[in-house]
Design a protein around this motif. Sequence first.
Motif, PDB file in Angstrom:
ATOM      1  N   VAL A  90       0.837  -1.204   0.000  1.00 30.37           N
ATOM      2  CA  VAL A  90       0.000   0.000   0.000  1.00 30.37           C
ATOM      3  C   VAL A  90       0.873   1.257   0.000  1.00 30.37           C
ATOM      4  O   VAL A  90       0.592   2.231  -0.718  1.00 30.37           O
ATOM      5  CB  VAL A  90      -0.954  -0.005   1.210  1.00 30.37           C
ATOM      6  CG1 VAL A  90      -1.765   1.286   1.259  1.00 30.37           C
ATOM      7  CG2 VAL A  90      -1.885  -1.215   1.153  1.00 30.37           C
ATOM      8  N   ALA A  91       1.958   1.245   0.796  1.00 25.34           N
ATOM      9  CA  ALA A  91       2.824   2.427   0.900  1.00 25.34           C
ATOM     10  C   ALA A  91       3.518   2.747  -0.417  1.00 25.34           C
ATOM     11  O   ALA A  91       3.685   3.930  -0.765  1.00 25.34           O
ATOM     12  CB  ALA A  91       3.861   2.208   1.998  1.00 25.34           C
ATOM     13  N   ILE A  92       3.917   1.728  -1.173  1.00 23.39           N
ATOM     14  CA  ILE A  92       4.694   1.945  -2.397  1.00 23.39           C
ATOM     15  C   ILE A  92       3.807   2.043  -3.631  1.00 23.39           C
ATOM     16  O   ILE A  92       4.026   2.895  -4.506  1.00 23.39           O
ATOM     17  CB  ILE A  92       5.736   0.815  -2.564  1.00 23.39           C
ATOM     18  CG1 ILE A  92       6.763   0.898  -1.442  1.00 23.39           C
ATOM     19  CG2 ILE A  92       6.428   0.901  -3.926  1.00 23.39           C
ATOM     20  CD1 ILE A  92       7.740  -0.257  -1.421  1.00 23.39           C
ATOM     21  N   GLY A 133       5.369  -8.769  -5.854  1.00 22.92           N
ATOM     22  CA  GLY A 133       5.258  -8.713  -7.305  1.00 22.92           C
ATOM     23  C   GLY A 133       4.809  -7.332  -7.760  1.00 22.92           C
ATOM     24  O   GLY A 133       5.394  -6.748  -8.699  1.00 22.92           O
ATOM     25  N   HIS A 134       3.783  -6.788  -7.096  1.00 21.12           N
ATOM     26  CA  HIS A 134       3.316  -5.431  -7.415  1.00 21.12           C
ATOM     27  C   HIS A 134       4.377  -4.397  -7.058  1.00 21.12           C
ATOM     28  O   HIS A 134       4.568  -3.400  -7.796  1.00 21.12           O
ATOM     29  CB  HIS A 134       2.018  -5.138  -6.666  1.00 21.12           C
ATOM     30  CG  HIS A 134       0.816  -5.827  -7.225  1.00 21.12           C
ATOM     31  ND1 HIS A 134       0.225  -5.467  -8.414  1.00 21.12           N
ATOM     32  CD2 HIS A 134       0.098  -6.878  -6.757  1.00 21.12           C
ATOM     33  CE1 HIS A 134      -0.820  -6.246  -8.660  1.00 21.12           C
ATOM     34  NE2 HIS A 134      -0.910  -7.127  -7.670  1.00 21.12           N
ATOM     35  N   ILE A 135       5.064  -4.601  -5.945  1.00 17.87           N
ATOM     36  CA  ILE A 135       6.105  -3.645  -5.538  1.00 17.87           C
ATOM     37  C   ILE A 135       7.232  -3.598  -6.565  1.00 17.87           C
ATOM     38  O   ILE A 135       7.701  -2.510  -6.952  1.00 17.87           O
ATOM     39  CB  ILE A 135       6.650  -4.030  -4.142  1.00 17.87           C
ATOM     40  CG1 ILE A 135       5.606  -3.755  -3.058  1.00 17.87           C
ATOM     41  CG2 ILE A 135       7.938  -3.259  -3.831  1.00 17.87           C
ATOM     42  CD1 ILE A 135       5.971  -4.278  -1.689  1.00 17.87           C
ATOM     43  N   ILE A 136       7.666  -4.768  -7.027  1.00 18.44           N
ATOM     44  CA  ILE A 136       8.753  -4.821  -8.017  1.00 18.44           C
ATOM     45  C   ILE A 136       8.324  -4.149  -9.313  1.00 18.44           C
ATOM     46  O   ILE A 136       9.100  -3.396  -9.933  1.00 18.44           O
ATOM     47  CB  ILE A 136       9.175  -6.279  -8.261  1.00 18.44           C
ATOM     48  CG1 ILE A 136       9.871  -6.831  -7.012  1.00 18.44           C
ATOM     49  CG2 ILE A 136      10.120  -6.381  -9.467  1.00 18.44           C
ATOM     50  CD1 ILE A 136      10.183  -8.306  -7.087  1.00 18.44           C
ATOM     51  N   CYS A 137       7.077  -4.386  -9.759  1.00 21.57           N
ATOM     52  CA  CYS A 137       6.579  -3.730 -10.978  1.00 21.57           C
ATOM     53  C   CYS A 137       6.567  -2.211 -10.821  1.00 21.57           C
ATOM     54  O   CYS A 137       6.920  -1.468 -11.753  1.00 21.57           O
ATOM     55  CB  CYS A 137       5.179  -4.245 -11.310  1.00 21.57           C
ATOM     56  SG  CYS A 137       5.137  -5.958 -11.860  1.00 21.57           S
ATOM     57  N   THR A 138       6.168  -1.740  -9.635  1.00 23.55           N
ATOM     58  CA  THR A 138       6.156  -0.297  -9.377  1.00 23.55           C
ATOM     59  C   THR A 138       7.567   0.273  -9.370  1.00 23.55           C
ATOM     60  O   THR A 138       7.824   1.354  -9.926  1.00 23.55           O
ATOM     61  CB  THR A 138       5.466  -0.010  -8.029  1.00 23.55           C
ATOM     62  OG1 THR A 138       4.132  -0.525  -8.051  1.00 23.55           O
ATOM     63  CG2 THR A 138       5.429   1.488  -7.758  1.00 23.55           C
ATOM     64  N   ILE A 139       8.504  -0.453  -8.759  1.00 24.38           N
ATOM     65  CA  ILE A 139       9.891   0.016  -8.694  1.00 24.38           C
ATOM     66  C   ILE A 139      10.507   0.087 -10.081  1.00 24.38           C
ATOM     67  O   ILE A 139      11.252   1.032 -10.405  1.00 24.38           O
ATOM     68  CB  ILE A 139      10.716  -0.906  -7.774  1.00 24.38           C
ATOM     69  CG1 ILE A 139      10.284  -0.740  -6.313  1.00 24.38           C
ATOM     70  CG2 ILE A 139      12.211  -0.613  -7.904  1.00 24.38           C
ATOM     71  CD1 ILE A 139      10.966  -1.697  -5.354  1.00 24.38           C
ATOM     72  N   LEU A 140      10.200  -0.880 -10.938  1.00 23.34           N
ATOM     73  CA  LEU A 140      10.773  -0.906 -12.289  1.00 23.34           C
ATOM     74  C   LEU A 140      10.291   0.260 -13.140  1.00 23.34           C
ATOM     75  O   LEU A 140      10.971   0.653 -14.109  1.00 23.34           O
ATOM     76  CB  LEU A 140      10.432  -2.228 -12.984  1.00 23.34           C
ATOM     77  CG  LEU A 140      11.102  -3.483 -12.407  1.00 23.34           C
ATOM     78  CD1 LEU A 140      10.630  -4.731 -13.130  1.00 23.34           C
ATOM     79  CD2 LEU A 140      12.625  -3.361 -12.490  1.00 23.34           C
ATOM     80  N   ARG A 141       9.142   0.831 -12.793  1.00 21.67           N
ATOM     81  CA  ARG A 141       8.625   1.974 -13.559  1.00 21.67           C
ATOM     82  C   ARG A 141       9.249   3.297 -13.116  1.00 21.67           C
ATOM     83  O   ARG A 141       9.016   4.331 -13.748  1.00 21.67           O
ATOM     84  CB  ARG A 141       7.103   2.045 -13.416  1.00 21.67           C
ATOM     85  CG  ARG A 141       6.369   0.933 -14.159  1.00 21.67           C
ATOM     86  CD  ARG A 141       4.908   1.279 -14.334  1.00 21.67           C
ATOM     87  NE  ARG A 141       4.209   1.304 -13.049  1.00 21.67           N
ATOM     88  CZ  ARG A 141       3.536   0.264 -12.544  1.00 21.67           C
ATOM     89  NH1 ARG A 141       3.490  -0.879 -13.223  1.00 21.67           N
ATOM     90  NH2 ARG A 141       2.918   0.371 -11.383  1.00 21.67           N
ATOM     91  N   ILE A 142      10.021   3.278 -12.029  1.00 22.45           N
ATOM     92  CA  ILE A 142      10.695   4.501 -11.575  1.00 22.45           C
ATOM     93  C   ILE A 142      11.889   4.761 -12.483  1.00 22.45           C
ATOM     94  O   ILE A 142      12.743   3.881 -12.668  1.00 22.45           O
ATOM     95  CB  ILE A 142      11.143   4.364 -10.112  1.00 22.45           C
ATOM     96  CG1 ILE A 142       9.929   4.143  -9.193  1.00 22.45           C
ATOM     97  CG2 ILE A 142      11.926   5.594  -9.655  1.00 22.45           C
ATOM     98  CD1 ILE A 142      10.283   3.889  -7.747  1.00 22.45           C
ATOM     99  N   PRO A 143      12.015   5.947 -13.071  1.00 20.48           N
ATOM    100  CA  PRO A 143      13.074   6.188 -14.069  1.00 20.48           C
ATOM    101  C   PRO A 143      14.488   6.209 -13.504  1.00 20.48           C
ATOM    102  O   PRO A 143      15.414   5.670 -14.114  1.00 20.48           O
ATOM    103  CB  PRO A 143      12.695   7.546 -14.669  1.00 20.48           C
ATOM    104  CG  PRO A 143      11.841   8.213 -13.620  1.00 20.48           C
ATOM    105  CD  PRO A 143      11.112   7.109 -12.928  1.00 20.48           C
ATOM    106  N   SER A 144      14.708   6.815 -12.356  1.00 16.74           N
ATOM    107  CA  SER A 144      16.062   6.964 -11.822  1.00 16.74           C
ATOM    108  C   SER A 144      16.454   5.771 -10.970  1.00 16.74           C
ATOM    109  O   SER A 144      15.631   5.211 -10.245  1.00 16.74           O
ATOM    110  CB  SER A 144      16.182   8.253 -11.008  1.00 16.74           C
ATOM    111  OG  SER A 144      15.369   8.178  -9.846  1.00 16.74           O
ATOM    112  N   SER A 145      17.743   5.404 -11.068  1.00 16.17           N
ATOM    113  CA  SER A 145      18.245   4.287 -10.253  1.00 16.17           C
ATOM    114  C   SER A 145      18.255   4.654  -8.769  1.00 16.17           C
ATOM    115  O   SER A 145      18.038   3.798  -7.903  1.00 16.17           O
ATOM    116  CB  SER A 145      19.654   3.898 -10.707  1.00 16.17           C
ATOM    117  OG  SER A 145      20.533   5.017 -10.619  1.00 16.17           O
TER     118      SER A 145
END
Length: 313
Positions: free
Chosen positions: A124-126, A219-231
């Motif tokens: 929920v937080a991410i 799984g949802h958290i990883i998908c959200t993180i991958l959409r973040i542009p900056s490392s």
Amino acid sequence: MGIRNQTTISDFLLLGFTEHPEQQPFLFGIFLCMFLVTMFGNLLIILTISSDHYLHTPMYFFLANLSFIDTCFSCTIVPKVLVNLQTQCHTISYTGCLMQMYFFMALTLLDDFLLAVMAYDRYVAICLPLHYTIVMSPQCCLLLVTTSWLCAHFLAFSLTLLMSQFSFCASHSIPHFFCDVPPLLKLSCSDIFVFQITMLTEAVLSGIIPLTCVLISYGHIICTILRIPSSGGKYKVFSTCGSHLSVVTLFYGTIFLVYFQPSSSYSADTGMVVSVIYTMVTPMLNPFIYSLRNRDMKGALWRFFGRRKCSSQ
């Protein structure tokens, strides 16, 4: 040893580490140090979270509950192990054995449920940050924790009640350092089919379902993180759940090694080694994982000790 109705016994012998008597003083020292570190670390986390208003958030509310559970978990297992090693008296009463098994199962299930709740909190937080304060309200957090406690104790009580109906006529020597389910099943001369079906059903309810929730959340958290542009942004977001992911891996890895295998293939030596990891090592490591990998916790610890230093001066 007294015999009750020629089929049940009045007490058990926890053989534990009796096959290596020359190592018992060393094991006593190691286990005592681990127990003290576990108690100090988890109680420090509870005190720090309760005294620092910056940590009065759902994430740290769940972490304080996890530390409290780990403290109770260690008190259920380790003191009896230390007494056995020191006094060489390995007897535990029939009632005491069932009580130890009950609290061990209840607290293990609580850990399981709470780790799933914490994974949902991170999801929920991410993934839903704008709705976080609404979804994870104080009432919702209290409801999740209360439900976890009730479900864990109900499932543990049902298995303990079934175990209390068994007869142990073959032997009263448990090749373990506490009253765990697999070695007790090996000693029973009763029909354990109903118990195994019940245990399998509860394993699905209390193990597979929470683990599935954890996997779906990450799984949802990883998908959200991958959409973040900056490392840098990816690392910052992932660091908020890295500690929890480490604890989940350690917890489920050891649990699966012992309990998700047929009782016929259970090995006492392997079971004891793995049991030491999840009964002593994991509760000891949890405070370090959450404090050393968490910037907010490190800051709160500095403020906590700073206030104590100023008060003493």
